[in-house]
Structure formats: structure tokens, C-alpha cells
Scaffold this active site. Structure first.
Site, PDB file in Angstrom:
ATOM      1  N   ARG A 120      37.121  21.346  90.310  1.00  0.00           N
ATOM      2  CA  ARG A 120      36.574  21.576  88.914  1.00  0.00           C
ATOM      3  C   ARG A 120      35.279  22.585  89.138  1.00  0.00           C
ATOM      4  NH1 ARG A 120      37.554  16.159  87.314  1.00  0.00           N
ATOM      5  NH2 ARG A 120      39.552  15.788  86.600  1.00  0.00           N
ATOM      6  N   LYS A 142      34.352  37.446  85.895  1.00  0.00           N
ATOM      7  CA  LYS A 142      35.533  37.577  85.771  1.00  0.00           C
ATOM      8  C   LYS A 142      36.309  37.097  86.916  1.00  0.00           C
ATOM      9  CE  LYS A 142      36.385  40.319  81.333  1.00  0.00           C
ATOM     10  NZ  LYS A 142      36.591  41.553  80.646  1.00  0.00           N
ATOM     11  N   GLU A 184      34.261  54.236  87.764  1.00  0.00           N
ATOM     12  CA  GLU A 184      33.626  52.950  86.921  1.00  0.00           C
ATOM     13  C   GLU A 184      32.057  53.242  86.692  1.00  0.00           C
ATOM     14  OE1 GLU A 184      35.263  50.432  85.298  1.00  0.00           O
ATOM     15  OE2 GLU A 184      37.014  50.176  86.530  1.00  0.00           O
ATOM     16  N   LYS A 226      25.805  46.925  83.996  1.00  0.00           N
ATOM     17  CA  LYS A 226      26.802  45.722  83.838  1.00  0.00           C
ATOM     18  C   LYS A 226      25.969  44.408  83.657  1.00  0.00           C
ATOM     19  CE  LYS A 226      30.928  43.390  84.484  1.00  0.00           C
ATOM     20  NZ  LYS A 226      32.197  43.800  85.303  1.00  0.00           N
ATOM     21  N   GLU A 236      32.979  38.216  76.323  1.00  0.00           N
ATOM     22  CA  GLU A 236      33.716  39.287  75.763  1.00  0.00           C
ATOM     23  C   GLU A 236      34.189  38.710  74.405  1.00  0.00           C
ATOM     24  OE1 GLU A 236      36.154  41.533  78.298  1.00  0.00           O
ATOM     25  OE2 GLU A 236      37.328  42.236  76.851  1.00  0.00           O
ATOM     26  N   ARG A 241      30.648  43.267  75.476  1.00  0.00           N
ATOM     27  CA  ARG A 241      31.471  43.431  77.181  1.00  0.00           C
ATOM     28  C   ARG A 241      32.552  44.303  76.654  1.00  0.00           C
ATOM     29  NH1 ARG A 241      31.871  38.840  81.770  1.00  0.00           N
ATOM     30  NH2 ARG A 241      32.685  40.446  83.389  1.00  0.00           N
ATOM     31  N   ASN A 245      35.575  48.187  78.853  1.00  0.00           N
ATOM     32  CA  ASN A 245      37.185  48.481  78.905  1.00  0.00           C
ATOM     33  C   ASN A 245      37.439  49.834  78.527  1.00  0.00           C
ATOM     34  OD1 ASN A 245      37.793  45.723  79.558  1.00  0.00           O
ATOM     35  ND2 ASN A 245      37.902  45.255  77.433  1.00  0.00           N
ATOM     36  N   HIS A 248      40.420  51.787  79.773  1.00  0.00           N
ATOM     37  CA  HIS A 248      41.417  50.700  80.223  1.00  0.00           C
ATOM     38  C   HIS A 248      42.534  50.303  79.554  1.00  0.00           C
ATOM     39  CE1 HIS A 248      37.772  49.991  82.756  1.00  0.00           C
ATOM     40  NE2 HIS A 248      38.553  49.163  83.574  1.00  0.00           N
ATOM     41  N   HIS A 252      45.774  51.281  81.639  1.00  0.00           N
ATOM     42  CA  HIS A 252      46.669  50.020  81.726  1.00  0.00           C
ATOM     43  C   HIS A 252      48.210  50.826  81.716  1.00  0.00           C
ATOM     44  CE1 HIS A 252      48.223  46.254  81.757  1.00  0.00           C
ATOM     45  NE2 HIS A 252      49.096  46.629  80.687  1.00  0.00           N
ATOM     46  N   HIS A 266      43.462  51.706  90.316  1.00  0.00           N
ATOM     47  CA  HIS A 266      42.967  51.379  89.212  1.00  0.00           C
ATOM     48  C   HIS A 266      42.044  52.324  88.509  1.00  0.00           C
ATOM     49  CE1 HIS A 266      41.705  48.803  86.009  1.00  0.00           C
ATOM     50  NE2 HIS A 266      40.364  48.991  86.497  1.00  0.00           N
TER      51      HIS A 266
HETATM   52  N1  GLY Z   1      35.795  44.690  84.261  1.00  0.00           N
HETATM   53  C1  GLY Z   1      35.257  44.494  82.987  1.00  0.00           C
HETATM   54  C2  GLY Z   1      34.413  43.341  82.903  1.00  0.00           C
HETATM   55  O1  GLY Z   1      33.957  42.758  83.660  1.00  0.00           O
HETATM   56  O2  GLY Z   1      34.194  42.949  81.798  1.00  0.00           O
END
Ligand code: GLY
Length: 364
Positions: A120, A142, A184, A226, A236, A241, A245, A248, A252, A266
Site C-alpha cells: 500500500r 504522476k 517540455e 514545475k 490537478e 496543474r 498540458n 498535449h 496526443h 512525445h
Molecule cells: N506532465 C504533466 C504533469 O505532471 O502534470
């Protein structure tokens, strides 16, 4: 050494950026090791970095156990997650231990998710070895694997305890990968930092040629941006946050059309997507055509794609919009888009009509 804090209360952690850090990694890991062996998960692409880490641990009197997985996006699978978690459990990893994720975004995402669910939740340390992972995916917690339904659709927020960045690892990264990761970097300027975008325009060529000072500045500045955004909106939920994107959603669709293959990395898709987001914004009077042109020109000048054709994609607007409908950001039947009122003035627009996007892409 530059140290940047990701301020998340009890889940806060430092990101340390230092050239040559890998050779001294034992100094950073010793306080987390509790006298127990450290498990390092990596892939065959980073064998040399794994050897550097193992030598440092040995010199520091810390036992290291290595798990080496097959490289590539295919490893972000249920099968590999099962294999990895079984191995971590067989090695007796405890909740209080810290597993090291040594590699690019694939290793970081997979190992982070495994550590979110083993017992866990156990600790982990990100040691990113690509520019993209250093400036984006290793920071912010993430984690995910891919499933039949799409990329990153099963995962968890699980923050690392520490992120260790050695810019020297970029020396051996293929130039195409460095360029893709740079997309990025420039994103942070486009989101809310026009002065940083101007810095990027002036310094991208040096950065991509391996200039250490330019590289260090780009990494530290991007990580600080970041960290600030993640601290403001860890999960998010408030919209802050979501700004990360930028590019993206368009990107995508391009990646999906390229079957998420190496035909379009990417970062390359994000570059084209950012140019399209600015192009769409200009076409709708949100920013000036000059600003959209400046973004496209910068990306082009360093060999990144600035649109659909430049990304090597031949697809109609309808086809690309169809891919967007499978985007995980779909929210109650609408797809939020990141648009721009100018360079450094990105915002989330929930009222974009897909018919308009389709028409824009057909004309682009
Ligand atoms: N790569 C986008 C984020 O970490 O929210």
C-alpha cells in the site's frame, strides 16, 4: 548543487541538480537506506549509469540490488507491473524502504506506480536520465501504466521522497531525445513566463549543443516552475496543474495517429501541439498571429515540428479530433483545451467546439 523544494506539506521533497551527482549518489541515498539494501530499477539503456550508481553505493558501504527491465514504452504494462511488484516483494521491500527509479519517463512512471501499491505504498527516489524526465515527469508524483484503452489510464499520484538530477547524463542521450525533451522546457516559458521563453530563444542552440551552463539553467528553471505548479495543485483539481498540458491535446492526437511509435516522440508531438494551440488561439483572435509565428519559428529553428505536416502526419481534422475524443482529459462530454492570450499567457478553455478544431486542423 541546486536544490529546489516541492512544497507539499508532509509529502514535501527536494529536487537536487548537480553535475556528476551520480558518482556521489551514495551521499544522497545513505540517509534513506536505514542500513538496508537499496533496490535500483532501471533498463538496459542506462546500464552505464547503473554501474556508476552501484560503484558509489559500494564505496559508501551500501548494498544495492538491481532490477533491469526491457527498455521502451511496452514496459508500462500490467504484465511488467506484476513482474516488478513480485520482484520487489521477493526482495523484501518494506514500506519504509526507498526504491530507486533510474531511467526515463517509462521507468519513472512504472516504478512509481509499483511503489504506490507495494504494501500500500513504499518510498521511492527518482533519478531521471532523459531531459524530458528531468524537467517534467520525475517531479510531481504522476505514475501510471498503459492499458488496452490508452496511455497512462491506470495509475496513482505517489510523490517520490527525493529527485536526483545529474545533467551530465544528457551527454550520452541521442540528440533527438534531448531535442524532444526540450519541448517540455520551452513549455514553461509559454505557460506563464515570457522572460524564460526569450531566454529559450537566445539559448536553445547552446543548450542542445551540450553547453553545461545553459543546460543547468534550463533544468533548474523548469524544475522550479514545475515544483511551483505542483505545490499549487498537486492532484490537478484547481486548474493550475492542467496548464502543464499545453500542447498535449493536439499532441496526443498526433501521437495516436503515429500509433504512439518512435515515428513521433512525445516531446515532438508536444512541440507540434503547442504550435497548434498558439495557431488556433491566433485564428480565434486570442493572441496575435505574430506571437503564434514566433512560437512556431522558435520550434522550427531547433528542428522541432511546428504543425501537423511537420510532425510527419497526414490526417484530416476529423481523424485527429476523433483521437482527441479518447483523451483522458475528457470531462463530462467536453474536452478542455489549453489556449493562449499571448506568450506566457496560457489559459484553460472548456468551451472550445470540436467542430472549430476540426476546421482549423483541415486548414492548418
Ligand atoms: N506532465 C504533466 C504533469 O505532471 O502534470
Amino acid at each position: 548543487m541546486i536544490e529546489i523544494a516541492v512544497a507539499l506539506g508532509a509529502r514535501s521533497y527536494p529536487v537536487r541538480v548537480e553535475r556528476g551527482l551520480l558518482a556521489r549518489v551514495a551521499e544522497h541515498l545513505a540517509p534513506l537506506s536505514r542500513g538496508r539494501p537499496i533496490v535500483i530499477v532501471s533498463d538496459a539503456n542506462v546500464a552505464a549509469h547503473l554501474a556508476t550508481i552501484q560503484a558509489s553505493l559500494a564505496a559508501g558501504g551500501i548494498a544495492g540490488e538491481a532490477i533491469v527491465l526491457p527498455p521502451g514504452e511496452g514496459s508500462k504494462s500490467w504484465a511488467m507491473l506484476e513482474r516488478l511488484t513480485d520482484r520487489l516483494l521477493a526482495l523484501g521491500v518494506e514500506r519504509g524502504d526507498h526504491v530507486v527509479a533510474l531511467g526515463g519517463g517509462v521507468i519513472g512512471d512504472l516504478v512509481g506506480f509499483a511503489c504506490a501499491i507495494v504494501k500500500r505504498g513504499c518510498g521511492f527516489v527518482q533519478v531521471p536520465t532523459t531531459l524530458l524526465a528531468q524537467v517534467d515527469s520525475s517531479v510531481g508524483g504522476k505514475t501510471a501504466i498503459n492499458t488496452l484503452a490508452g496511455k497512462n489510464l491506470v495509475g496513482a499520484f505517489h510523490q517520490p521522497a527525493l529527485v536526483l538530477i545529474d545533467p551530465d547524463v544528457l551527454d550520452t542521450l541521442p540528440p533527438r531525445q534531448v531535442r524532444a525533451g526540450y519541448a517540455e522546457v520551452v513549455k514553461y516559458g509559454l505557460i506563464d513566463d515570457p522572460a524564460f521563453f526569450a531566454w529559450c530563444e537566445a539559448n536553445a542552440a547552446a543548450l542542445l549543443a551540450g553547453d553545461p551552463a545553459a543546460r543547468d539553467h534550463a533544468i533548474a528553471h523548469s524544475v522550479a516552475a514545475k515544483a511551483r505548479i505542483v505545490a499549487a495543485d498537486e492532484r490537478e483539481t484547481t486548474g493550475a496543474r492542467a496548464l502543464l498540458n499545453l500542447g498535449h491535446t493536439f499532441g496526443h492526437a498526433l501521437e495516436a495517429e503515429a500509433d504512439f511509435s518512435d515515428r513521433l516522440l512525445h516531446g515532438e508531438a508536444v512541440a507540434a501541439g503547442m504550435a497548434l494551440a498558439f495557431g488556433y488561439s491566433a485564428a480565434h483572435g486570442l493572441c496575435t498571429p505574430d506571437e503564434a509565428g514566433r512560437v512556431a519559428a522558435h520550434l522550427r529553428s531547433i528542428g522541432l515540428p511546428d504543425g501537423v505536416a511537420a510532425a510527419g502526419i497526414a490526417a484530416t481534422g476529423a481523424t485527429l479530433v476523433d483521437h482527441m475524443l479518447h483523451d483522458k482529459k475528457m470531462d463530462a462530454g467536453t474536452l478542455p483545451f489549453l489556449l493562449a492570450r499571448g506568450i506566457g499567457r496560457t489559459f484553460l478553455d472548456r468551451s472550445v467546439k470540436l467542430a472549430d478544431v476540426r476546421a482549423f486542423l483541415d486548414a492548418a
